[in-house]
Design a protein around this motif. Structure first.
Motif, PDB file in Angstrom:
ATOM      1  N   ASN A 275       0.835  -1.192   0.000  1.00  0.00           N
ATOM      2  CA  ASN A 275       0.000   0.000   0.000  1.00  0.00           C
ATOM      3  C   ASN A 275       0.877   1.252   0.000  1.00  0.00           C
ATOM      4  O   ASN A 275       2.107   1.169  -0.088  1.00  0.00           O
ATOM      5  N   GLU A 276       0.266   2.414   0.132  1.00  0.00           N
ATOM      6  CA  GLU A 276       1.005   3.658   0.010  1.00  0.00           C
ATOM      7  C   GLU A 276       2.083   3.804   1.073  1.00  0.00           C
ATOM      8  O   GLU A 276       3.195   4.259   0.787  1.00  0.00           O
TER       9      GLU A 276
ATOM     10  N   GLN B  52       4.980   1.444   0.215  1.00  0.00           N
ATOM     11  CA  GLN B  52       5.774   1.978  -0.888  1.00  0.00           C
ATOM     12  C   GLN B  52       6.696   3.097  -0.410  1.00  0.00           C
ATOM     13  O   GLN B  52       7.840   3.192  -0.843  1.00  0.00           O
ATOM     14  N   ARG B  53       6.189   3.925   0.496  1.00  0.00           N
ATOM     15  CA  ARG B  53       7.028   5.005   1.035  1.00  0.00           C
ATOM     16  C   ARG B  53       8.225   4.444   1.790  1.00  0.00           C
ATOM     17  O   ARG B  53       9.337   4.946   1.653  1.00  0.00           O
TER      18      ARG B  53
END
Length: 283
Positions: free
Chosen positions: A136-137, A140-141
């Protein structure tokens, strides 16, 4: 908030360092494991806040919650023992040896890494629904953080390595200041306030913390970050550990000890000289 004077809290620092040297292997590993796990959860929490709010300051303001909890529960981070354990040796406490200090550092490193890695695996499962989907976001970060803070340094060669080392120094200057600040008060509120400020500073400034990185980088690798485990070791963890050691011991442990830890001895010598101006030894 029940303020403790520098002379008193430096004595507490030395006592704490002595206790850590003589702590059993079992207790040292358990306390280090829990410290690494809690700090890793706090890092995941801070990154999640930053991603969801788009405000890095919000994440930094709330990150110290994990540090405060682990300290109040008596758990140990490598950054803290780097500063405290050597003081018992420098103060010549009975039984304190260089071997004992190195043993303590090694056990805490192992425990911190194990705890942080466990949380890295757990969070990777959450971010990918058990590795069944792309991250998810937030996941990914974290992967991009690992790339930027390994390959990003490597791209600058020696200058990148120097920058990494200095960030490690500055990090543990602040983190160890937080450890010491907790000793400046006898109340929970005073301890938390004292710890919160320098920990928030280091996180927002992007300084390099060896235990936080034990979570971020293995987690990044699990989440598909485009860097290798050797990139992580050479271009982050090892220089960060060395920088953390130099920063905490030099700018916190030794400075406080040199000006406050030996003060009583100096005052006693001065008092004796005043009472015996000729310096004639008593018979």
């Amino acid at each position: 908030m029940s303020y403790v004077t520098p002379t008193e809290f430096v004595t507490k620092m030395i006592d704490a360092g002595e206790a850590k040297i003589f702590m059993s292997t079992r207790d040292t590993l358990i306390r280090a494991f829990m410290a690494g796990a809690i700090l890793a959860l706090s890092a995941a929490f801070a990154v999640t806040i930053t991603v969801q709010t788009g405000n890095a300051l919000a994440g930094a303001i709330l990150f110290p919650v994990g540090f405060c909890l682990l300290y109040l529960m008596g758990f140990d981070l490598l950054t803290g023992v780097f500063t405290l354990s050597p003081l018992a040796l420098i103060d010549k406490r009975p039984g304190a040896t260089a071997g004992g200090v190195l043993r303590n550092w090694t056990l805490v490193f192992i425990g911190n890494f194990a705890g942080a890695f466990l949380v890295a695996v757990m969070m990777a499962i959450i971010f990918t629904f058990g590795f069944s989907e792309v991250p998810n976001e937030v996941g990914q970060r974290i992967g991009h953080i690992g790339e930027g803070r390994t390959l990003g340094y490597a791209a600058h060669g020696a200058a990148g390595m120097l920058t990494l080392f200095i960030r490690g120094v500055l990090c543990n200057w602040m983190v160890s200041t937080g450890v010491v600040a907790a000793m400046m008060s006898t109340s929970v509120s005073g301890k938390v306030i004292g710890m919160w400020m320098p920990i928030m500073l280091f996180f927002y400034m992007g300084f390099e913390h060896s235990i936080v990185n034990m979570f971020l980088f293995p987690s990044g690798l699990l989440l598909g970050g485009k860097f290798s485990f050797m990139d992580y070791l050479i271009w982050n963890e090892i220089p960060t550990v060395i920088g953390n050691l130099v920063g905490g011991l030099t700018f916190v442990g030794l400075t406080l000890y040199s000006t406050h830890g030996r003060k009583k001895g100096k005052q006693s010598a001065q008092a004796g000289h005043i009472g015996n101006p000729a310096g004639v030894p008593a018979e």
